[in-house]
Design an enzyme around this catalytic site. Structure first.
Site, mmCIF file in Angstrom:
data_model
loop_
_atom_site.group_PDB
_atom_site.id
_atom_site.type_symbol
_atom_site.label_atom_id
_atom_site.label_comp_id
_atom_site.label_asym_id
_atom_site.label_seq_id
_atom_site.Cartn_x
_atom_site.Cartn_y
_atom_site.Cartn_z
ATOM 1 N N GLU A 1 29.856 42.174 36.988
ATOM 2 C CA GLU A 1 29.172 43.341 37.550
ATOM 3 C C GLU A 1 28.151 43.933 36.598
ATOM 4 O OE1 GLU A 1 32.343 42.684 37.995
ATOM 5 O OE2 GLU A 1 32.593 42.651 40.165
ATOM 6 N N HIS B 1 41.512 49.293 45.079
ATOM 7 C CA HIS B 1 40.541 48.783 46.060
ATOM 8 C C HIS B 1 40.368 49.726 47.250
ATOM 9 C CE1 HIS B 1 41.648 45.049 43.958
ATOM 10 N NE2 HIS B 1 40.573 44.506 44.429
HETATM 11 C C1 LIG Z 1 35.630 43.339 38.787
HETATM 12 C C2 LIG Z 1 35.965 42.645 40.062
HETATM 13 N N1 LIG Z 1 34.987 42.000 40.733
HETATM 14 C C3 LIG Z 1 35.276 41.350 41.879
HETATM 15 C C4 LIG Z 1 36.547 41.335 42.373
HETATM 16 C C5 LIG Z 1 36.870 40.598 43.679
HETATM 17 N N2 LIG Z 1 37.660 39.409 43.390
HETATM 18 C C6 LIG Z 1 39.003 39.475 43.391
HETATM 19 S S1 LIG Z 1 39.697 38.059 42.914
HETATM 20 C C7 LIG Z 1 38.217 37.295 42.728
HETATM 21 C C8 LIG Z 1 38.178 35.874 42.263
HETATM 22 C C9 LIG Z 1 38.845 35.693 40.936
HETATM 23 O O1 LIG Z 1 39.017 34.358 40.629
HETATM 24 P P1 LIG Z 1 39.798 33.874 39.352
HETATM 25 O O2 LIG Z 1 39.632 34.853 38.252
HETATM 26 O O3 LIG Z 1 39.369 32.495 39.076
HETATM 27 O O4 LIG Z 1 41.340 33.916 39.770
HETATM 28 P P2 LIG Z 1 42.051 33.103 40.947
HETATM 29 O O5 LIG Z 1 41.963 33.961 42.153
HETATM 30 O O6 LIG Z 1 41.359 31.807 41.081
HETATM 31 O O7 LIG Z 1 43.482 32.967 40.530
HETATM 32 C C10 LIG Z 1 37.179 38.177 43.047
HETATM 33 C C11 LIG Z 1 35.757 37.850 43.021
HETATM 34 C C12 LIG Z 1 37.523 42.058 41.662
HETATM 35 N N3 LIG Z 1 38.786 42.139 42.105
HETATM 36 N N4 LIG Z 1 37.222 42.682 40.509
#
Ligand SMILES: Cc1ncc(C[n+]2csc(CCOP(=O)(O)OP(=O)(O)O)c2C)c(N)n1
Ligand SMILES: [Mg+2]
Lengths: 333, 337
Positions: free
Chosen positions: B60, B129
């Site tokens: 972000e 959220h």
């Molecule tokens: C700061 C922030 N930006 C965006 C999100 C939305 N979001 C939640 S999980 C996610 C993907 C995260 O992927 P990863 O870190 O690879 O973990 P995985 O879900 O693959 O276990 C996103 C974009 C968030 N929760 N927090």
């Protein structure tokens, strides 16, 4: 040459069983999602299927009753179950019930278990990583012979918070395991599309931090390596970055349907991963080979795991929603 | 007139402005190949290409920096926050940078950018959220804060935001995104209607009287405006006629419209979704007290969310933010009923 220590095979049968328990728990949620509202489930729902060996092997290498601890992100049911949290309380939390581990106030993304050193699952990507620095700092501050594990996804590594934290962790030599669950995707974005340097482990080289890559689908490799590393960290406190290569079976969350998933991966890819990289199948084959697991045991474990998940769901279904008076409680200590 | 959902209005505004001005580009997580987390940019990557629809890592700070710098250099970025809660990760870029650059450099630069994304209570999205953090932005000079309640305003205000020469925060009510036109029109006839004219915009700083009446003034913004309309419908059945004023933008804030209404009704209820303490409703109530004290027949009432992080359990969530019934109760209090 030092003789390779022999494996404690009963331990691995237990790990196998734990993985099956987690899988059945997650699959039951996946199935019951059709009926989410009736159970009290809602919002996001991130399942751990496919990644079980990481939580089980790593947490299984820690001594939680002696002060080791861990922290995670929102894909957190498996961490709690691997730590031995009560499945009923975890399920009740997922369903927003008064009997849930967070009293129904956190939900699926915010499971915790203070008694077992689980400092919680967090919903802001990367937000848990700096907190692990503090958890590790407290261990060092009190001269504890303990470690803290921090679970996060590949997506977290693109947050500034991650890089600040790793620098400080190395600078202060805190006993934190930065456990990257590299499942290849952050939501619908592949590593290739989001990391300029796709060798994620090498991204931490600039901090001069010890690091290792582990096949996260192989419980034996996860556990043997982590047990050794943890022992060394306890003798001489220092951080370690561990890249676990893994794969997630379900969509990112419940909202990531087959249609949205088709924007970033094929059904074939998922099917192949399940076929070729399944941590449970892998452990099963190996334990059978080693002569400590039989077909009867497998059937029995499977049945008990399923019954445990069902019992957890029943416990949750039978539990009340939080009393309205709970709304204003626990805002302050 | 088209009857649109709130989410469709976002898509429509973004697309029209991108077609009209090639300096406009969108950057955010999952905006392109994934077709948008909530689908509002579906098809955009194909239509506009990867320089104008930029899929970013989960970064972000980087997204907003990309926006601020390129805006200073003459582009017109739209930065999507997957949820406004995540803007907190990059609060520094907004507050210490975007909001300051114009003034701090004596007017030499401008930062024509939009930061937009869903905000507020969803459904069981829990503490990290579900927040409505508009007051954190509306407190800061140099920013503009837009909180649309209707599909038409969503479209018209977003277009104005994209044409504005300042950093504009557009906070979209997640709860309204997919509300069907029929449902909206049942709350107020015509509520879902959006003019077809591609030059249709809605100016900042002009509140809107959505329902004119005489007994009590209900002042809301974003999803709470819809709650006010529902409350007005309930009261109508009980013989109380409520005027509903939708503020539309918090910064700039139009107080002339609500005050004109209060001079007629002599009673006011101010509604906001989240925490009351030091909130937007407090500011609005204070301005009413300063400017219309002698027109009031009863103390101004505030209806706000409970002062707690958002709980997950559905029953607790339901009592944590204002319902139409809470608004009715507050309105009756001003009427001594
Ligand atoms: C700061 C922030 N930006 C965006 C999100 C939305 N979001 C939640 S999980 C996610 C993907 C995260 O992927 P990863 O870190 O690879 O973990 P995985 O879900 O693959 O276990 C996103 C974009 C968030 N929760 N927090
Ligand atoms: Mg991932």
């Amino acid at each position: 040459m030092a003789k390779k220590p022999t494996l404690d095979l009963t331990k691995y049968v237990r790990f196998y069983e734990q993985m099956v328990y987690i899988r059945e728990f997650e699959e039951l949620i996946g199935k019951e999602w059709n009926n989410a509202a009736a159970h009290g489930m809602g919002g996001y729902m991130h399942l751990y299927s496919g990644e079980e060996a990481i939580a089980v092997g790593l947490i299984g290498g820690m001594d939680l009753s002696a002060g080791d601890c861990f922290i995670g992100h929102y894909r957190d049911h498996g961490y709690a179950l691997a730590a031995g949290s009560d499945p009923g309380e975890v399920m009740a939390e997922i369903c927003g019930k008064a009997t849930g581990c967070s009293k129904g106030k956190g939900g699926s993304m915010h499971i915790c278990d203070a008694a077992r050193g689980f400092y919680g699952g967090y919903g802001i990507v990367g937000g848990n990583v700096p907190i692990a620095l503090g958890l590790g700092w407290a261990l060092k501050y009190r001269n504890q012979k303990n470690v803290c594990a921090c679970f996060f996804g590949d997506g977290s590594m693109n947050q500034g918070a991650f890089h600040e934290t790793l620098n400080m962790a190395q600078l202060y030599k805190v006993p934190v395991i930065f456990a990257l669950e590299n499942n290849g995707y952050a939501m619908g974005t592949s590593i290739e599309r989001s990391h300029a340097n796709q060798d994620l482990r090498s991204r931490v080289d600039s901090f001069a931090m010890r690091s290792v890559t582990i096949n996260g689908q192989d419980i034996f490799e996860v556990h043997e390596q982590m047990a050794q590393i943890i022992q060394e960290m306890k003798e001489d406190p220092h951080p370690v970055f561990v890249e676990f290569k893994t794969y997630r079976y379900h969509g990112h969350g419940a909202a990531d349907t087959p249609v949205t998933q088709s924007t970033y991966r094929t059904r074939d890819e998922v099917a192949r991963a399940k076929e070729e990289k399944d941590p449970i199948k892998f452990a099963q084959t190996k334990l059978i080979e080693l002569g400590v697991l039989t077909d009867e045991m497998i059937t029995d474990i499977q049945a008990r795991a399923y019954a445990s998940a069902e019992a957890a769901m029943k416990f949750s279904d039978d539990s009340p929603y939080p009393d309205p008076s709970e709304l204003i409680k626990d805002v302050y200590a | 007139m088209a009857r649109l959902r709130y989410a469709d209005a976002i898509t429509s505004a973004l697309r029209e402005e991108m077609l009209a001005d090639d300096r406009v580009f969108i950057a955010g997580e999952e905006v392109g190949q994934y077709l948008g987390t909530l689908g509002v940019t579906s098809g955009f990557l194909k239509e506009f290409g990867p320089m104008r629809v930029v899929d970013t890592p989960i970064s972000e700070v980087g997204i907003l920096g990309l926006g601020i710098g390129s805006a200073m250099a003459g582009l017109r970025p739209v930065c999507e926050m997957m949820r406004m809660d995540f803007a907190m990760v990059a609060y520094d870029q907004v507050i210490n940078h975007a909001a300051k650059i114009r003034y701090m450099f004596g007017g030499q630069f401008k930062v024509p950018m939009v930061i937009r994304g869903p905000s507020g209570v969803g459904r069981q999205l829990s503490a990290q959220h579900s927040q409505s953090l508009e007051v954190l932005f509306a407190h800061v000079p140099g920013l503009k804060v837009v909180m649309p309640a209707t599909p038409a305003d969503m479209k018209g205000l977003l277009k104005t935001a994209m044409r504005d020469d300042n950093p504009v925060i557009v906070m979209e009510a997640l709860r309204l995104y997919f509300e069907k036109p029929d449902v909206l029109d049942a709350i107020l006839p015509g509520l879902s209607e959006v003019p077809d004219d591609p030059d249709f915009t809605v100016p900042f700083g002009k509140a809107n009287v959505l329902r004119a009446s005489t007994d009590v003034t209900l002042i809301g913004y974003s999803a709470m405006t819809i709650q006010c309309l529902k409350a007005a419908n309930i009261m109508a059945q009980e013989g109380i006629s409520a005027e509903v004023v939708d503020l539309r933008t918090l910064l700039p804030l139009d107080m002339a419209t609500p005050i004109a209404s209060i001079k007629k009704t002599h009673r006011a209820v101010v509604v906001q979704e989240q925490w009351g303490l030091y909130g937007c409703a407090a500011e609005i109530s204070a301005q009413i007290a300063e400017r219309a004290f002698y027109d009031l027949d009863a103390p101004v009432q505030r209806v706000t969310g409970a002062f707690v992080p958002m709980p997950f359990a559905r029953n607790l969530e339901n009592i944590s933010f204002p319902s139409e019934h809470d608004i009715v109760i507050a309105a009756k209090r001003t009427l001594g009923r």
